[in-house]
Design a protein around this motif. Sequence first.
Motif, PDB file in Angstrom:
ATOM      1  N   THR A   1       0.799  -1.228   0.000  1.00  0.00           N
ATOM      2  CA  THR A   1       0.000   0.000   0.000  1.00  0.00           C
ATOM      3  C   THR A   1       0.831   1.278   0.000  1.00  0.00           C
ATOM      4  O   THR A   1       0.326   2.343  -0.366  1.00  0.00           O
ATOM      5  CB  THR A   1      -0.916   0.027   1.235  1.00  0.00           C
ATOM      6  OG1 THR A   1      -0.101   0.082   2.417  1.00  0.00           O
ATOM      7  CG2 THR A   1      -1.808  -1.198   1.282  1.00  0.00           C
TER       8      THR A   1
ATOM      9  N   TYR B   1     -12.824   4.580   5.335  1.00  0.00           N
ATOM     10  CA  TYR B   1     -12.211   3.466   6.052  1.00  0.00           C
ATOM     11  C   TYR B   1     -13.299   2.788   6.868  1.00  0.00           C
ATOM     12  O   TYR B   1     -13.999   3.440   7.641  1.00  0.00           O
ATOM     13  CB  TYR B   1     -11.083   3.937   6.963  1.00  0.00           C
ATOM     14  CG  TYR B   1     -10.440   2.818   7.761  1.00  0.00           C
ATOM     15  CD1 TYR B   1      -9.650   1.862   7.126  1.00  0.00           C
ATOM     16  CD2 TYR B   1     -10.635   2.701   9.130  1.00  0.00           C
ATOM     17  CE1 TYR B   1      -9.069   0.824   7.846  1.00  0.00           C
ATOM     18  CE2 TYR B   1     -10.051   1.671   9.854  1.00  0.00           C
ATOM     19  CZ  TYR B   1      -9.273   0.736   9.205  1.00  0.00           C
ATOM     20  OH  TYR B   1      -8.697  -0.301   9.927  1.00  0.00           O
ATOM     21  N   GLU B   2     -13.452   1.481   6.663  1.00  0.00           N
ATOM     22  CA  GLU B   2     -14.529   0.721   7.305  1.00  0.00           C
ATOM     23  C   GLU B   2     -15.878   1.413   7.101  1.00  0.00           C
ATOM     24  O   GLU B   2     -16.682   1.557   8.030  1.00  0.00           O
ATOM     25  CB  GLU B   2     -14.240   0.514   8.787  1.00  0.00           C
ATOM     26  CG  GLU B   2     -13.050  -0.403   9.046  1.00  0.00           C
ATOM     27  CD  GLU B   2     -12.935  -0.835  10.490  1.00  0.00           C
ATOM     28  OE1 GLU B   2     -13.463  -0.118  11.373  1.00  0.00           O
ATOM     29  OE2 GLU B   2     -12.326  -1.895  10.735  1.00  0.00           O
ATOM     30  N   SER B   3     -16.112   1.884   5.886  1.00  0.00           N
ATOM     31  CA  SER B   3     -17.363   2.528   5.463  1.00  0.00           C
ATOM     32  C   SER B   3     -17.572   3.923   6.038  1.00  0.00           C
ATOM     33  O   SER B   3     -18.545   4.591   5.693  1.00  0.00           O
ATOM     34  CB  SER B   3     -18.578   1.655   5.812  1.00  0.00           C
ATOM     35  OG  SER B   3     -18.492   0.394   5.185  1.00  0.00           O
TER      36      SER B   3
ATOM     37  N   GLN C   1     -11.661   2.554   0.948  1.00  0.00           N
ATOM     38  CA  GLN C   1     -11.863   3.040  -0.416  1.00  0.00           C
ATOM     39  C   GLN C   1     -10.996   4.264  -0.611  1.00  0.00           C
ATOM     40  O   GLN C   1     -11.164   5.275   0.068  1.00  0.00           O
ATOM     41  CB  GLN C   1     -13.329   3.404  -0.662  1.00  0.00           C
ATOM     42  CG  GLN C   1     -13.592   4.132  -1.976  1.00  0.00           C
ATOM     43  CD  GLN C   1     -13.137   3.343  -3.199  1.00  0.00           C
ATOM     44  OE1 GLN C   1     -13.644   2.250  -3.456  1.00  0.00           O
ATOM     45  NE2 GLN C   1     -12.173   3.872  -3.942  1.00  0.00           N
TER      46      GLN C   1
ATOM     47  N   ARG D   1      -4.344  -2.268  -2.622  1.00  0.00           N
ATOM     48  CA  ARG D   1      -5.668  -2.010  -2.059  1.00  0.00           C
ATOM     49  C   ARG D   1      -5.689  -2.455  -0.607  1.00  0.00           C
ATOM     50  O   ARG D   1      -4.844  -3.206  -0.146  1.00  0.00           O
ATOM     51  CB  ARG D   1      -6.760  -2.764  -2.829  1.00  0.00           C
ATOM     52  CG  ARG D   1      -6.817  -2.509  -4.321  1.00  0.00           C
ATOM     53  CD  ARG D   1      -7.219  -1.077  -4.638  1.00  0.00           C
ATOM     54  NE  ARG D   1      -7.616  -0.907  -6.026  1.00  0.00           N
ATOM     55  CZ  ARG D   1      -6.803  -0.652  -7.030  1.00  0.00           C
ATOM     56  NH1 ARG D   1      -5.497  -0.588  -6.813  1.00  0.00           N
ATOM     57  NH2 ARG D   1      -7.256  -0.489  -8.259  1.00  0.00           N
ATOM     58  N   LEU D   2      -6.696  -2.003   0.113  1.00  0.00           N
ATOM     59  CA  LEU D   2      -6.961  -2.421   1.473  1.00  0.00           C
ATOM     60  C   LEU D   2      -8.437  -2.761   1.523  1.00  0.00           C
ATOM     61  O   LEU D   2      -9.282  -1.919   1.190  1.00  0.00           O
ATOM     62  CB  LEU D   2      -6.624  -1.286   2.455  1.00  0.00           C
ATOM     63  CG  LEU D   2      -6.537  -1.611   3.940  1.00  0.00           C
ATOM     64  CD1 LEU D   2      -5.386  -2.578   4.212  1.00  0.00           C
ATOM     65  CD2 LEU D   2      -6.338  -0.333   4.745  1.00  0.00           C
ATOM     66  N   ASP D   3      -8.777  -3.995   1.913  1.00  0.00           N
ATOM     67  CA  ASP D   3     -10.169  -4.439   1.885  1.00  0.00           C
ATOM     68  C   ASP D   3     -11.090  -3.521   2.681  1.00  0.00           C
ATOM     69  O   ASP D   3     -12.262  -3.343   2.333  1.00  0.00           O
ATOM     70  CB  ASP D   3     -10.287  -5.871   2.418  1.00  0.00           C
ATOM     71  CG  ASP D   3      -9.693  -6.902   1.472  1.00  0.00           C
ATOM     72  OD1 ASP D   3      -9.529  -6.582   0.278  1.00  0.00           O
ATOM     73  OD2 ASP D   3      -9.385  -8.013   1.932  1.00  0.00           O
ATOM     74  N   SER D   4     -10.560  -2.918   3.733  1.00  0.00           N
ATOM     75  CA  SER D   4     -11.385  -2.103   4.617  1.00  0.00           C
ATOM     76  C   SER D   4     -11.454  -0.636   4.204  1.00  0.00           C
ATOM     77  O   SER D   4     -12.079   0.172   4.900  1.00  0.00           O
ATOM     78  CB  SER D   4     -10.847  -2.194   6.053  1.00  0.00           C
ATOM     79  OG  SER D   4      -9.477  -1.824   6.091  1.00  0.00           O
TER      80      SER D   4
END
Length: 385
Positions: free
Chosen positions: A103, A166-168, A293, A288-291
């Motif tokens: 990242t 981050y985390e929505s 955008q 990318r980071l799954d948590s």
Amino acid sequence: MIPYGRQDISQSDIDAVIETLRGDWLTQGPAVPAFERDVGRYCQASYAVAANSGTSALHLAYLAADLGPGDRLWTTPITFVATANAARYCGAVVDFVDIDPVTGNMDPAALERKLAHAKQEGTLPKVVTPVHFAGLSCAMKPIAELASQYGFCIVEDACHALGGRYESDPVGCCTYSDMTVFSFHPVKIATTGEGGMVMTQREELRQRMVQLCSHGITKVREQMTGDHHGPWYYQQHELGFNYRLTDLQAALGSSQLKRLDYFISERIKRAKIYDRELTSLPLTLPGRLDSAQSAWHIYVIRLRPDQTKVTRLALFKQLREAGIGVNVHYIPVHTQPDYRRLGFQDGDFPEAERFYAQAITLPLYPTLSEVDQNHVIKSLRRALS
């Protein structure tokens, strides 16, 4: 020359500035608190303090965290020098944590190892500043867990990441930090020309920053007695700064913010085109980071030396000759001459140094045309064929 980034100024932006010019206030009027409310509402933060640059905003945040002489601040080497410099303005000692090579952000595992060692040595940091490189949020939850364990303050350098999530949750909501800093430089996601802002959920931090931002001066609300006191009276409580944003800049910022979601969606579209068209080339594409955008402030590719004999310098020159204003983000801070004088050396943060040696930033902004982006892609293919 196709720039690597540029502002998008609309007629509504121009109208907002002209309306301010025709009003009563040019400097500290109603537009500044309105802009602070607008950004606070967008980021779901209780408080926002505007400043005249991202660097000023960082300095205010560090001072509000009581960072001072003898204290330590840790950040990442892959950032603009302002992230570290602002801590040195406070008299603090700066150190770095190596990056996650995927990242480009601060590596929580490297941070954990460094904290464990620092605890034994009695050299724990007072502040840790993760940088959301290229617009992608760091893994903030594990960093916050380390903050609870080791007792440091977290200041997010989100100068690349307005509009990211981050985390929505929006970057800037400070769920996992004490403060978050934004920049409104022209190449950033939204602009005020120059400008910055600090977000926080804590009133006492806001109050300290507001005072420091304007010379350390506050108006005296209580009734003063004597011939020398009246409605004009103010007091300087500490040595502050003139870090104030103007109403002209704030009016532009509030207008820009209305199109922030559009800016992000257009950046995402162009990043996806790069992802699709460059995948077969000897490049490492942005991680990318799954948590999270990303806000996609910049699109950074890295040459894979095991797959091509083309050097970074040769590729850079060839793209520039093709009219493409590529750039490099960033020269690791610890390798700068001023930081070498503090004792840092090559090899101190190998992942950051490897990242830098391979990195090139491609053009990415909302108004990047299909024709220009195709030119970038074809030029890359030609140079790497």
